[in-house]
Motif scaffolding. Structure first.
Motif, PDB file in Angstrom:
ATOM      1  N   ILE A 161      42.027  44.218   6.898  1.00  0.00           N
ATOM      2  CA  ILE A 161      41.523  42.981   6.223  1.00  0.00           C
ATOM      3  C   ILE A 161      42.889  41.712   6.958  1.00  0.00           C
ATOM      4  O   ILE A 161      44.129  41.745   6.881  1.00  0.00           O
ATOM      5  N   ILE A 162      40.897  40.334   7.169  1.00  0.00           N
ATOM      6  CA  ILE A 162      41.735  39.499   7.398  1.00  0.00           C
ATOM      7  C   ILE A 162      41.703  38.364   6.720  1.00  0.00           C
ATOM      8  O   ILE A 162      42.587  37.581   6.604  1.00  0.00           O
ATOM      9  N   SER A 163      40.544  37.850   6.217  1.00  0.00           N
ATOM     10  CA  SER A 163      40.040  36.843   5.251  1.00  0.00           C
ATOM     11  C   SER A 163      40.331  37.235   3.616  1.00  0.00           C
ATOM     12  O   SER A 163      40.335  38.239   3.430  1.00  0.00           O
ATOM     13  N   SER A 164      40.654  36.294   3.182  1.00  0.00           N
ATOM     14  CA  SER A 164      40.105  36.509   1.774  1.00  0.00           C
ATOM     15  C   SER A 164      39.178  37.563   0.901  1.00  0.00           C
ATOM     16  O   SER A 164      39.262  37.757   0.192  1.00  0.00           O
ATOM     17  N   ASP A 165      38.256  36.818   2.038  1.00  0.00           N
ATOM     18  CA  ASP A 165      36.876  37.331   1.218  1.00  0.00           C
ATOM     19  C   ASP A 165      36.746  38.405   1.675  1.00  0.00           C
ATOM     20  O   ASP A 165      36.048  39.538   0.423  1.00  0.00           O
ATOM     21  N   GLU A 166      36.927  39.281   2.771  1.00  0.00           N
ATOM     22  CA  GLU A 166      37.249  41.368   3.116  1.00  0.00           C
ATOM     23  C   GLU A 166      38.200  41.816   2.044  1.00  0.00           C
ATOM     24  O   GLU A 166      38.045  42.168   2.100  1.00  0.00           O
ATOM     25  N   ARG A 167      39.235  40.717   1.351  1.00  0.00           N
ATOM     26  CA  ARG A 167      40.272  41.272   1.128  1.00  0.00           C
ATOM     27  C   ARG A 167      39.015  41.328  -0.924  1.00  0.00           C
ATOM     28  O   ARG A 167      40.037  41.906  -1.348  1.00  0.00           O
ATOM     29  N   GLU A 168      38.916  40.607  -0.811  1.00  0.00           N
ATOM     30  CA  GLU A 168      37.700  40.314  -2.242  1.00  0.00           C
ATOM     31  C   GLU A 168      36.523  41.303  -2.194  1.00  0.00           C
ATOM     32  O   GLU A 168      36.513  42.030  -3.248  1.00  0.00           O
ATOM     33  N   LYS A 169      36.116  41.674  -1.297  1.00  0.00           N
ATOM     34  CA  LYS A 169      34.981  42.471  -0.911  1.00  0.00           C
ATOM     35  C   LYS A 169      35.459  44.088  -0.781  1.00  0.00           C
ATOM     36  O   LYS A 169      35.148  45.434  -1.684  1.00  0.00           O
ATOM     37  N   GLN A 170      36.755  44.321  -0.460  1.00  0.00           N
ATOM     38  CA  GLN A 170      37.530  46.069  -0.621  1.00  0.00           C
ATOM     39  C   GLN A 170      37.991  46.047  -2.324  1.00  0.00           C
ATOM     40  O   GLN A 170      37.676  47.401  -1.993  1.00  0.00           O
ATOM     41  N   SER A 171      38.332  45.110  -2.738  1.00  0.00           N
ATOM     42  CA  SER A 171      39.107  44.904  -4.268  1.00  0.00           C
ATOM     43  C   SER A 171      37.580  46.078  -4.807  1.00  0.00           C
ATOM     44  O   SER A 171      37.293  46.425  -5.700  1.00  0.00           O
ATOM     45  N   ASP A 172      36.150  45.028  -4.447  1.00  0.00           N
ATOM     46  CA  ASP A 172      34.950  45.180  -5.426  1.00  0.00           C
ATOM     47  C   ASP A 172      34.654  46.782  -5.226  1.00  0.00           C
ATOM     48  O   ASP A 172      34.568  47.626  -6.295  1.00  0.00           O
ATOM     49  N   VAL A 173      35.283  47.102  -4.027  1.00  0.00           N
ATOM     50  CA  VAL A 173      34.802  48.297  -3.401  1.00  0.00           C
ATOM     51  C   VAL A 173      35.224  49.249  -4.031  1.00  0.00           C
ATOM     52  O   VAL A 173      34.496  50.801  -4.560  1.00  0.00           O
ATOM     53  N   GLN A 174      36.477  48.826  -4.152  1.00  0.00           N
ATOM     54  CA  GLN A 174      37.360  49.988  -4.558  1.00  0.00           C
ATOM     55  C   GLN A 174      37.536  50.391  -5.577  1.00  0.00           C
ATOM     56  O   GLN A 174      37.555  51.665  -6.339  1.00  0.00           O
ATOM     57  N   ALA A 175      36.887  49.229  -6.542  1.00  0.00           N
ATOM     58  CA  ALA A 175      37.362  49.362  -8.099  1.00  0.00           C
ATOM     59  C   ALA A 175      35.886  49.978  -8.457  1.00  0.00           C
ATOM     60  O   ALA A 175      36.305  51.221  -9.128  1.00  0.00           O
ATOM     61  N   SER A 176      34.713  50.225  -7.405  1.00  0.00           N
ATOM     62  CA  SER A 176      33.330  50.426  -8.266  1.00  0.00           C
ATOM     63  C   SER A 176      33.887  52.702  -7.689  1.00  0.00           C
ATOM     64  O   SER A 176      33.107  53.035  -8.062  1.00  0.00           O
ATOM     65  N   LEU A 177      33.853  52.394  -6.565  1.00  0.00           N
ATOM     66  CA  LEU A 177      34.820  54.096  -6.108  1.00  0.00           C
ATOM     67  C   LEU A 177      35.565  54.327  -6.808  1.00  0.00           C
ATOM     68  O   LEU A 177      35.068  55.659  -7.924  1.00  0.00           O
ATOM     69  N   CYS A 178      36.552  54.117  -7.570  1.00  0.00           N
ATOM     70  CA  CYS A 178      37.350  54.257  -8.499  1.00  0.00           C
ATOM     71  C   CYS A 178      36.575  54.517  -9.551  1.00  0.00           C
ATOM     72  O   CYS A 178      36.974  55.755  -9.934  1.00  0.00           O
ATOM     73  N   GLY A 179      35.807  54.136 -10.316  1.00  0.00           N
ATOM     74  CA  GLY A 179      35.279  54.103 -11.595  1.00  0.00           C
ATOM     75  C   GLY A 179      34.124  55.360 -11.041  1.00  0.00           C
ATOM     76  O   GLY A 179      33.518  55.843 -11.835  1.00  0.00           O
ATOM     77  N   VAL A 180      33.288  55.731 -10.115  1.00  0.00           N
ATOM     78  CA  VAL A 180      32.540  56.482 -10.019  1.00  0.00           C
ATOM     79  C   VAL A 180      33.138  58.184  -9.574  1.00  0.00           C
ATOM     80  O   VAL A 180      33.304  59.289 -10.600  1.00  0.00           O
TER      81      VAL A 180
END
Length: 875
Positions: free
Chosen positions: A569-588
């Motif tokens: 992860i380099i940018s804050s946008d990438e960090r935010e996207k990573q968190s969104d994807v992780q939250a969704s996958l944990c939900g699944v």
């Protein structure tokens, strides 16, 4: 002392200008130094600080940028979004010497005469904030009189009258209608309505007056009940709605929208005029004005829907205030709304922020359909049939939008044949050459699946094929297709024939996973929608037929989650996207674990992967993101349930994250979910949780004593006490002396809750229910071995049950919990309760009420409780 304060303050006035300029410097060092200086001045001499700012704001010779900043700081010294901070600021203001406050207020009022709009506009806001503090306390009684005096003086400049009207509007927005005497309301309304007068005043004054009226309408109840005054106000508003200035027309229609909701029952005599006025505007005026005209009719629908809900809850009694305006205007109103659907914008589908005439018209049409039901169909269906095949895409899209908009409200009997007849046509429209048509068709299909049961074994295959082809369309269309699949799965589960979906699950999961991985979408909505749809398809599937497919999905989702942990992860946008994807996958993962863990036959599929799942979750917790933590914590709770006693091997490593969650006061949702997971783990491990209980109980008790933790977490903690007690039985003894007094204090809080505040009333229900659940768990835990430990607390608990039972408005879930805990008292304490029940006979009527309920579970619990008490009384 006061004089020296003023002298020091006047000396500081010279410096304040420079400090305020420095606070806006592009040089960060200068800016920081200035901010520190201002903060020190505020902390060391608050009265002098506020007076200095007031002088700066009121002084016409000062730079406009320092005057504006002075006003903003003044406003922020009186108001804050955080409730605790706001209360502190109010207390600080109230503690300032009356003479100093009077000087500040005089300077603020003097600023209204300034020729600089930036200065008087800011001052108007500050005056309103002071008024919001002082007027409810019956202070500053002269404010309204001074403002009205500004309006009555002919020699006062127009800008001062404009500033005064703006101030009156802000003041009315900030205070309650109960804070002004009727005489004051009358004079305010008179000044405002006169300010709207076309002949006398400039457009700027009329606009300020119209906006002020909008904020003052809540105060005008008595005036609207007087026919002559009401006629005059309505006449002025309607005339203002035809002004030549767009902004003034828009503000006047905003007033009409507010009048529609506030004074619905008094609008009868004006509705013909209002229809003509709104109709002309919708067809020919600027969009900003036309949108407010449509909002007027949406507000009328909202009022009538609320009245219909009230009538149905009152067993069909007809309310005299229901005027059926929509029904009466229907034949003219619906054609007007249908016209708006043809006024689409080229980019409306791609931009979520767009709100235009077409969208507002469709929304209003949907409200009309809910209001009048079947009566809307004969007016809408000819428009649909006429436009659905036209070569102009605007017509095809409008026809589809009209059809989708009226699916809620009319009866299933009327709609089902229409939908069944048109379904093939709609499916074909998903291949339309125009993306707007495809977008709206996907939305309409989602509405059909959500609201109607029209999919059969005969047409399902074609529906699924079309949806899975269309999910590859543009992102904004694919998102709506995900929604359609979501409601399709839900429809089959609700209808009890989810087996029909089983042959399509593999392809559905494959398409939805590919959609979640798309790189052509510039925001996360499509990805989130795809994962939420996977969740719903998993939840809705027939477990015996789909377990193998879902088991195969499990490692795929785990691998995806692991991949997100390995990303650089380099940018804050990438960090935010990573968190969104992780939250969704944990939900699944949570949904998959719950599904497979719900039956003995499929639970081994979870146990097989449990080590890998738990290792992945522990890695996720190490990332420290609250949204991801919430989802991961919920998934761990599901894993604990699925693995049962086998979860014990993860506790040593997991307990540190459990403790972190229980101490997360700032992100209180994480704390609340963690408390719930403690309950899940207790149910999974039973007394094997004991080695971890000291640490958990210590943190839960700290949470209850915290003044920082959000109150919504505290009911969950009481319920958790019950879970722990049930798990460890009589080992809970050492916690009684700490837990029970806190529970008793909470019962006193319940008795003091303000039930006029709906939010607080709901919180009171949660608190009462959780206290009962906690007592039930503790009583059941001690029942067989150490029930005598609860005897000292029995009288207080029975007294609390009686208090709750005397509330006839109590929530049904509270009633169930009260009945259950009363039975647990009798069951656990036996003959120790005989005298207490003999002295408190309220339970007889209460149980009688419960036995008359339509709720079978409540009747069953009440019967059991009656038997437990009866056994004691005859012993």
């Amino acid at each position: 002392m006061l004089e020296s304060s003023f002298l020091a303050c006047n000396k500081m006035t010279f410096e304040v200008t420079q400090i305020l300029l420095s606070a806006q410097s592009p040089d960060a060092r200068i800016r920081t130094e200035a901010e520190i200086c201002l903060r020190q001045f505020q902390e060391q001499n608050l009265p002098g600080f506020l007076v200095s700012l007031s002088f700066e704001l009121s002084n016409n010779e000062k730079p406009i940028e320092t005057r504006r900043l002075a006003g903003i700081i003044l406003k922020n010294s009186l108001d804050a979004k955080d409730g605790a901070r706001k209360n502190l600021l109010i207390q600080q203001w109230m503690g300032i010497d009356t003479v100093v406050k009077s000087q500040i207020k005089d300077l603020l009022l003097r600023t209204l005469a300034s020729s600089a709009p930036e200065a008087w506009h800011t001052s108007a806001q500050v005056i309103a904030k002071v008024a919001s503090v002082e007027i409810p306390q019956k202070q500053w009684p002269e404010l309204i009189g001074k403002l009205l005096n500004n309006m009555s003086q002919r020699d006062h400049p127009a800008s001062m009258k404009q500033a005064t009207l703006e101030t009156l509007g802000f003041v009315c927005e900030e205070i309650s209608h109960q804070d002004l005497e009727q005489d004051e309301v009358n004079t305010v309304l008179t000044a405002v309505v006169q300010g709207m007068n076309l002949a006398e005043h400039s457009p700027e004054i009329r606009l300020a007056a119209t906006k002020a009226l909008y904020n003052a309408l809540d105060f005008a109840q008595t005036n609207f009940e007087n026919e002559m005054e009401r006629n005059y106000i309505m006449k002025v508003v309607c005339e203002t709605a035809m002004s030549k200035e767009v902004e003034i027309r828009q503000a006047a229609f905003e007033c009409l929208v507010s009048i529609a909701s506030t004074y619905y029952d008094l609008l009868g005599p004006y509705m013909q005029t209002l229809f003509e006025l709104t109709s002309n505007v919708v067809r020919a005026d600027e969009e900003a004005v036309a949108l407010q005209a449509l909002e007027f009719w949406s507000s009328i629908c909202d009022e009538e829907l609320e009245l219909q809900d009230f009538e149905s809850s009152e067993a069909g009694e007809s309310g005299s205030s229901h005027s059926h305006f929509i029904e009466k205007a229907l034949s003219a109103l619906v054609p007007m709304l249908l016209e708006t659907l043809l006024k689409q914008q080229e980019d409306q589908d791609q931009d979520d922020t767009i709100w235009n005439l077409s969208m507002a018209g469709g929304t209003c049409l949907g409200l009309v359909a809910r209001t009048v039901g079947d009566a809307v169909l004969p007016l809408v269906m000819p428009f649909v049939e006429e436009n659905i095949r036209k070569p102009d895409w605007h017509c095809r899209e409008a026809a589809t939008y009209a059809f989708g908009s009226v699916l809620e409200g009319p009866s299933v009997e009327k709609l089902s044949p229409l939908v069944s007849a048109g379904l093939d046509f709609l499916l074909n429209l998903m291949k339309d050459e125009n993306s707007h048509v495809r977008d709206t068709t996907a939305w309409t299909l989602g509405r059909i699946f959500e609201l109607l049961d029209v999919i059969t074994s005969e047409n399902l295959q074609k529906v699924v094929i079309v949806l899975l082809e269309s999910i590859r369309d543009a992102p904004h269309i694919a998102e709506k297709v995900c929604g359609a699949i979501y409601y399709l799965a839900q429809e089959f589960e609700d209808a009890g024939n989810n087996s029909l979906l089983s042959p399509y699950l593999t392809e559905m999961f494959s398409s939805l996973l590919a959609t979640a991985d798309r790189t052509d979408s510039f925001n996360s909505k499509l990805r989130i929608s795809a994962y939420e749809t996977i969740n719903e398809v998993v939840r809705s599937s027939n477990l015996s037929e789909s377990s193998l497919i879902i088991s195969q999905l499990l490692p795929v989702i785990m691998n995806k989650l692991q991949q997100t942990l390995d990303l650089q992860i380099i940018s804050s946008d990438e960090r935010e996207k990573q968190s969104d994807v992780q939250a969704s996958l944990c939900g699944v993962l949570q949904v998959i674990i719950q599904k497979l863990g719900s039956a003995d036959e499929t639970r081994p599929a979870i146990v097989q992967f449990s080590d890998q799942i738990m290792m992945t979750f522990l890695s996720v917790f190490a990332c420290h993101n609250s949204t991801v933590h919430e989802e991961a914590m919920l998934a761990v709770g599901a894993l604990a349930y699925a693995t049962g006693p086998g979860f014990l091997k993860y506790m040593t490593e997991f307990s540190k994250y459990l403790q972190m969650g229980l101490q997360n006061f700032e992100e209180y949702q994480v704390c609340s979910i963690t408390v719930g997971v403690v309950g899940d783990i207790c149910r999974a491990l039973d007394d094997k949780i004991l080695p971890f209980c000291d640490g958990i109980m210590e943190l839960l008790l700290k949470d209850l004593h915290s003044n920082v933790l959000h109150r919504s977490v505290k009911p969950a903690i009481f319920s958790c006490f019950g879970d722990i007690a049930l798990a460890i039985g009589d080992q809970f003894e050492k916690y009684i002396q700490h837990a029970l007094p806190v529970m008793q204090q909470a019962t006193e809080v319940c008795a003091q809750i303000d039930i006029s505040d709906e939010e607080m009333m709901e919180y009171g229900y949660q608190l009462k229910r959780s206290i009962f659940e906690s007592y039930s768990g503790i009583l059941q835990g001690f029942k067989d071995t150490k029930s005598e430990l609860m005897v000292p607390y029995a009288s207080h608990l029975l007294q609390f049950i009686e208090l709750v039972c005397n509330d006839k408005q109590r929530d049904e879930s509270v009633t169930k919990a009260a009945v259950a805990v009363m039975g647990d008292l009798a069951d656990a304490l036996g003959s120790n309760m005989k005298l207490l029940f003999r002295d408190r006979v309220f339970y007889i009527d209460f149980l009688g009420e419960c036995l008359q309920s339509d709720d079978e579970q409540l009747k069953e619990t009440a019967t059991w409780t009656q038997g437990m008490i009866g056994r004691i009384m005859v012993s």
